[in-house]
Design an enzyme around this catalytic site. Structure first.
Site, PDB file in Angstrom:
ATOM      1  N   HIS A   1     -14.475   5.597  -7.779  1.00 51.94           N
ATOM      2  CA  HIS A   1     -13.654   4.616  -8.474  1.00 51.94           C
ATOM      3  C   HIS A   1     -14.410   4.019  -9.660  1.00 51.94           C
ATOM      4  O   HIS A   1     -15.617   3.778  -9.594  1.00 51.94           O
ATOM      5  CB  HIS A   1     -13.215   3.515  -7.508  1.00 51.94           C
ATOM      6  CG  HIS A   1     -12.297   4.022  -6.435  1.00 51.94           C
ATOM      7  ND1 HIS A   1     -11.877   3.236  -5.383  1.00 51.94           N
ATOM      8  CD2 HIS A   1     -11.704   5.219  -6.259  1.00 51.94           C
ATOM      9  CE1 HIS A   1     -11.073   3.938  -4.607  1.00 51.94           C
ATOM     10  NE2 HIS A   1     -10.953   5.150  -5.116  1.00 51.94           N
TER      11      HIS A   1
ATOM     12  N   VAL B   1     -10.016  -2.159   2.478  1.00 52.48           N
ATOM     13  CA  VAL B   1      -8.777  -2.943   2.447  1.00 52.48           C
ATOM     14  C   VAL B   1      -8.453  -3.507   3.827  1.00 52.48           C
ATOM     15  O   VAL B   1      -8.080  -4.677   3.967  1.00 52.48           O
ATOM     16  CB  VAL B   1      -7.611  -2.091   1.917  1.00 52.48           C
ATOM     17  CG1 VAL B   1      -6.313  -2.886   1.961  1.00 52.48           C
ATOM     18  CG2 VAL B   1      -7.886  -1.617   0.492  1.00 52.48           C
TER      19      VAL B   1
ATOM     20  N   PHE C   1      -1.849   0.864  -6.288  1.00 53.58           N
ATOM     21  CA  PHE C   1      -2.373   1.547  -7.466  1.00 53.58           C
ATOM     22  C   PHE C   1      -3.912   1.458  -7.368  1.00 53.58           C
ATOM     23  O   PHE C   1      -4.477   1.959  -6.403  1.00 53.58           O
ATOM     24  CB  PHE C   1      -1.733   0.983  -8.731  1.00 53.58           C
ATOM     25  CG  PHE C   1      -0.356   1.607  -8.948  1.00 53.58           C
ATOM     26  CD1 PHE C   1      -0.095   2.403 -10.039  1.00 53.58           C
ATOM     27  CD2 PHE C   1       0.668   1.443  -8.004  1.00 53.58           C
ATOM     28  CE1 PHE C   1       1.149   3.021 -10.212  1.00 53.58           C
ATOM     29  CE2 PHE C   1       1.906   2.037  -8.157  1.00 53.58           C
ATOM     30  CZ  PHE C   1       2.142   2.838  -9.269  1.00 53.58           C
TER      31      PHE C   1
ATOM     32  N   TYR D   1      -4.258  14.709  -0.144  1.00 51.65           N
ATOM     33  CA  TYR D   1      -4.298  13.288   0.220  1.00 51.65           C
ATOM     34  C   TYR D   1      -2.950  12.626  -0.043  1.00 51.65           C
ATOM     35  O   TYR D   1      -2.343  12.014   0.839  1.00 51.65           O
ATOM     36  CB  TYR D   1      -5.406  12.563  -0.546  1.00 51.65           C
ATOM     37  CG  TYR D   1      -5.244  11.063  -0.522  1.00 51.65           C
ATOM     38  CD1 TYR D   1      -5.277  10.360   0.685  1.00 51.65           C
ATOM     39  CD2 TYR D   1      -5.021  10.339  -1.701  1.00 51.65           C
ATOM     40  CE1 TYR D   1      -5.110   8.981   0.715  1.00 51.65           C
ATOM     41  CE2 TYR D   1      -4.862   8.960  -1.672  1.00 51.65           C
ATOM     42  CZ  TYR D   1      -4.899   8.291  -0.466  1.00 51.65           C
ATOM     43  OH  TYR D   1      -4.711   6.922  -0.440  1.00 51.65           O
TER      44      TYR D   1
ATOM     45  N   GLY E   1     -15.587   3.437   7.843  1.00 47.29           N
ATOM     46  CA  GLY E   1     -15.687   1.988   7.841  1.00 47.29           C
ATOM     47  C   GLY E   1     -17.063   1.523   8.283  1.00 47.29           C
ATOM     48  O   GLY E   1     -17.948   2.329   8.603  1.00 47.29           O
TER      49      GLY E   1
ATOM     50  N   PHE F   1      -4.218   1.274   8.442  1.00 43.63           N
ATOM     51  CA  PHE F   1      -5.082   1.671   7.317  1.00 43.63           C
ATOM     52  C   PHE F   1      -5.953   2.882   7.651  1.00 43.63           C
ATOM     53  O   PHE F   1      -6.740   3.311   6.803  1.00 43.63           O
ATOM     54  CB  PHE F   1      -6.012   0.508   6.938  1.00 43.63           C
ATOM     55  CG  PHE F   1      -5.301  -0.757   6.584  1.00 43.63           C
ATOM     56  CD1 PHE F   1      -4.903  -1.008   5.284  1.00 43.63           C
ATOM     57  CD2 PHE F   1      -5.029  -1.706   7.564  1.00 43.63           C
ATOM     58  CE1 PHE F   1      -4.235  -2.177   4.959  1.00 43.63           C
ATOM     59  CE2 PHE F   1      -4.363  -2.881   7.246  1.00 43.63           C
ATOM     60  CZ  PHE F   1      -3.970  -3.120   5.943  1.00 43.63           C
TER      61      PHE F   1
ATOM     62  N   ASN G   1      -5.851  14.036  10.518  1.00 44.10           N
ATOM     63  CA  ASN G   1      -6.088  12.600  10.681  1.00 44.10           C
ATOM     64  C   ASN G   1      -4.931  11.757  10.163  1.00 44.10           C
ATOM     65  O   ASN G   1      -4.381  10.924  10.887  1.00 44.10           O
ATOM     66  CB  ASN G   1      -7.377  12.197   9.961  1.00 44.10           C
ATOM     67  CG  ASN G   1      -7.716  10.733  10.203  1.00 44.10           C
ATOM     68  OD1 ASN G   1      -8.152  10.358  11.285  1.00 44.10           O
ATOM     69  ND2 ASN G   1      -7.487   9.896   9.201  1.00 44.10           N
TER      70      ASN G   1
END
Length: 326
Positions: A188, A17, A170, A142, A41, A74, A93
Site C-alpha cells: 500500500h 481493520v 476503497f 482476491y 493478524g 474480516f 479461505n
C-alpha cells in the site's frame, strides 16, 4: 446508533481493520469475541477487553452460539499479487471459510452479519466516482473471492432471512490506537512512502506520470480506518432481515500519488526520493468512491478525510513499530 449492550463475534479481529472495529465496539459498550488464526493478524492487535479465540473461521461452529447478536467478518486473505499466483488459497479461505461461517450462523440462529468487502469487486471501472450500480468485474482472484462471498450473502439473506451489510472499502489508511498497517509484503502506498521517510527504503517508485490527471499520477480515494470502523457499527443497526445491503466506503474525493508523497514529506520532515517507473497494467487513472448509499442508508459521513491527518496517524504508528522492531 443503538445504546443497548450486545455481543459480537469479530472474525479476523487481530488484523488491521478488524482490530480497530473491535476496539470501537468495546468503546460503544458491547461485548466482543475475536476469532483469528494469527496467520496475518497480530495477538497484540486484539484490543484489551475482548475475549480472544485463536482459531480458524472454518471452525466457527465450535464457538458460535445463540448468545451472539451478530458477526463482523474480516477473516480473509487480501494480497492481490498473492491471489494471482496462489488462487486456491483465496478460494479455500475466503469462500470456503465464509461458507462454513454462514452455516454456523444459521445453525446458531445468529442472524446479523457485516461483511468486509472491497472495491476490487469492481475491477477496473471506466469512470469515477464508483457507485454500487457499477458492473462487478474483478481482475484477480482476491476480488473474485470477495464478490463470490457477496453473492453467497445475497442468497443467504433471501433464503434464510439473514440481515446483512457488505461494506466495499476503497483505500484504507491511517492508524487507531495500537493498530496500523503491517502487511508482509507491504503493497500500500502510504506505508511504502513512510518506509522511505524512515530510511528503510531508498526511494518510492511512481508508476506512470502521464495519466490524464492534474499532475499526471494516479488518483485514489483514501479513507481513515477509524471512519471505516464507524461505518461498521452503523451497519449493524441498519441491517434488516432478508436484505443484503451493499455500500461503498470512501471519502468521495481522491489524492494523487504525488500528493501523497508530498504530504508525507510535509508531515514527516524527511526527504522522499522518487523513481519514475512504467505504468502498471490495469491501473485506472482515477478510482474514487461514491459513498452516497452509505450516507443515505447508514447515516455515515467520514470525519477524518484530511490527507495530512491520515498520514500523521500512519506516521505515528510507523515510528512506534520502528522502535518496537528488534
Amino acid at each position: 446508533m443503538s445504546n443497548s449492550r450486545k455481543k459480537y463475534l469479530v472474525t479476523g479481529g487481530a488484523g488491521y481493520v478488524g482490530s480497530v472495529v473491535a476496539a470501537h465496539l468495546l468503546e460503544a459498550g458491547h461485548a466482543v469475541t475475536v476469532l483469528d488464526d494469527l496467520s496475518t493478524g497480530f495477538r497484540e492487535g486484539v484490543p484489551a477487553g475482548a475475549e480472544f479465540i485463536e482459531g480458524r473461521v472454518q471452525d466457527a461452529a465450535k464457538w458460535l452460539d445463540a448468545s451472539y447478536d451478530g458477526v463482523l467478518h474480516f477473516a480473509a486473505y487480501s494480497q492481490v499479487g498473492e491471489s494471482v499466483v496462489d488462487p486456491e488459497k483465496y478460494w479455500v479461505n475466503n469462500v470456503g471459510g465464509t461458507t462454513a461461517l454462514l452455516a454456523a450462523m444459521r445453525d446458531a440462529g445468529v442472524r446479523t452479519l457485516v461483511f468486509s468487502s472491497t472495491a476490487a469487486t469492481y475491477g477496473e471501472p471506466a469512470s469515477s466516482p464508483v457507485t454500487e450500480a457499477f458492473p462487478t468485474a474483478p481482475t484477480n482472484p482476491y476480488g473474485a473471492s470477495k464478490l463470490a462471498v457477496d453473492h453467497m450473502i445475497t442468497g443467504e439473506a433471501a433464503a434464510h432471512g439473514l440481515a446483512a451489510v457488505s461494506l466495499r472499502y476503497f483505500n484504507v489508511a491511517g492508524a487507531y490506537g495500537s493498530s496500523g498497517e503491517r502487511h508482509h509484503p507491504e503493497s500500500h502506498l502510504i506505508p511504502l512512502v513512510l518506509q522511505v521517510a524512515l530510511g528503510r527504503r531508498e526511494t518510492i517508485s511512481v508508476y506512470g506520470n502521464d495519466y490524464p490527471t492534474p499532475d499526471g499520477t494516479c488518483v485514489r480515494d483514501y479513507i481513515h480506518v477509524a471512519d471505516l470502523a464507524d461505518a461498521h457499527l452503523l451497519a449493524l443497526d441498519a441491517a434488516a432481515p432478508g436484505e443484503h445491503l451493499i455500500c461503498n466506503l470512501g471519502n468521495g474525493n481522491g489524492f494523487s500519488v504525488r500528493e501523497v508523497i508530498e504530504t508525507v514529506r510535509q508531515v514527516t520532515g524527511h526527504p522522499v526520493p522518487e523513481t519514475p517507473a512504467p505504468r502498471r497494467a490495469g491501473d485506472p487513472a482515477v478510482l474514487v468512491a461514491s459513498a452516497a448509499t452509505a450516507g443515505e442508508r447508514l447515516g455515515w459521513q467520514p470525519s477524518r478525510a484530511d490527507l495530512a491527518g491520515i498520514v500523521a496517524d500512519a506516521w505515528d504508528f510507523a515510528r512506534r513499530e520502528e522502535h518496537r522492531a528488534p
